[in-house]
Scaffold this active site. Structure first.
Site, PDB file in Angstrom:
ATOM      1  CE  LYS A 177      44.626  64.143  43.400  1.00  0.00           C
ATOM      2  NZ  LYS A 177      44.752  64.826  42.759  1.00  0.00           N
ATOM      3  CB  THR A 210      45.733  54.410  37.576  1.00  0.00           C
ATOM      4  OG1 THR A 210      47.290  53.837  38.301  1.00  0.00           O
ATOM      5  CG2 THR A 210      45.278  53.182  38.822  1.00  0.00           C
ATOM      6  N   GLY A 212      47.237  58.843  34.294  1.00  0.00           N
ATOM      7  CA  GLY A 212      45.959  60.521  34.356  1.00  0.00           C
ATOM      8  C   GLY A 212      44.865  60.609  35.687  1.00  0.00           C
ATOM      9  CB  THR A 213      43.631  58.773  38.247  1.00  0.00           C
ATOM     10  OG1 THR A 213      45.144  58.573  39.136  1.00  0.00           O
ATOM     11  CG2 THR A 213      43.516  57.291  37.388  1.00  0.00           C
ATOM     12  N   GLY A 214      44.710  61.502  38.117  1.00  0.00           N
ATOM     13  CA  GLY A 214      44.609  63.161  38.556  1.00  0.00           C
ATOM     14  C   GLY A 214      44.117  64.095  37.925  1.00  0.00           C
ATOM     15  CB  CYS A 215      44.828  64.717  34.469  1.00  0.00           C
ATOM     16  SG  CYS A 215      46.775  64.585  34.337  1.00  0.00           S
TER      17      CYS A 215
END
Length: 277
Positions: A177, A210, A212-215
């Site tokens: 990512k 941004t 919580g973008t990974g979740c």
């Protein structure tokens, strides 16, 4: 129509709704799935940071897992925050006893500040879980560096190179990512164990919101992997998250780094039509 994927999130909580299982459930629904959740940790956090963490007993974690799998056929699992070695081993042992077609692991290992979130034995347990059960692992740039025992990449090319190394070593597909990097693009690259690379190119959005973008990305990806092949799933999840970030400022939630707008498309459809003149 395709059957609706039944997707289980195994992760921690976020009372303000932007990350953890709250974000996962929204992302699964937005991606076309039916979301379920098992809580690994109760986290007192908001858009400005984490205040306190409570870890329930392992017996209760196991009871939650049993409750789901005794009743529901699970098509995909997304694993987020595990927190400690015992929790990681409990989840790993459970997956060894209950085969699931798709397992996406978002390895919550490094805080935004750069601080390591796991003890050494917990990191070892997480590496074992990834090797034995993961279909795809979705580390951010600092987490990828930890998995590779390297320094964080500073370019997308270097990050993809680290991803290829870890994918081959762990025999797992890696979603590299680019969100933590700089530049006009925040692209993602799916790297397979045999070295194939598929890049989902997305432009970077200028916003602080941004959280919580990974979740969200990993949960959406887990859902789409039930419906699509891996490159198409990555393309869909990446494009959807880009739009969710692009509309994040509309939410006005919190005073820190706010959440992304998981249901931006649905909200636009729900807007009242203009009255005829």
């Amino acid at each position: 129509m395709a059957r609706i994927p039944r997707v289980l999130s195994i992760a921690g909580t976020d009372p303000t709704g932007g990350a953890g299982i709250q974000a996962d459930l929204k992302s699964i629904a937005a991606a076309g799935g039916y979301g379920m959740c098992v809580v690994t940790a109760l986290v007192a956090q908001n858009t400005q940071g984490v205040r306190e963490i409570h870890t329930p007993p392992q017996s209760f974690l196991r009871a939650q897992l049993d409750s789901v799998f005794d009743d529901v056929t699970v098509d995909a699992v997304k694993i987020g925050m595990l927190g400690d070695a015992d929790t990681t081993r409990t989840v790993s042992e459970f997956l060894a006893q209950h085969s699931v077609p798709v397992v996406v692991v978002d390895p919550v290992m490094v805080a935004t500040s750069g601080d390591r979130l796991l003890t050494e034995d917990a990191e070892d347990a997480l590496r074992t879980l990834v090797r034995e059960h993961a279909t795809v692992v979705t580390p951010n740039i600092p987490e990828l560096a930890v998995l590779c025992d390297d320094t964080p990449a500073t370019t997308f090319e270097d990050a993809v190179s680290q991803g290829r190394r870890y994918a081959a070593d762990a025999s797992v597909s890696v979603l590299v990512k680019g969100g933590h990097l700089t530049g006009d693009h925040a692209s993602n690259a799916l790297v397979t164990p045999d070295g194939e690379i598929h890049i989902a190119d997305v432009p970077r959005v200028a916003t602080k919101n941004t959280h919580g973008t990974g979740c969200s990305l990993s949960a959406a990806l887990a859902t789409r992997l039930v419906l699509d092949d891996a490159p198409a799933a990555v393309e869909w999840a990446s494009a959807w998250l880009h739009e969710a970030i692009a509309h994040a400022d509309d939410l006005e939630v919190g005073q820190g780094h706010g959440p992304v707008h998981h249901f931006h498309q649905l909200y636009r459809l729900a807007e009242p039509l203009e009255s005829p003149a």
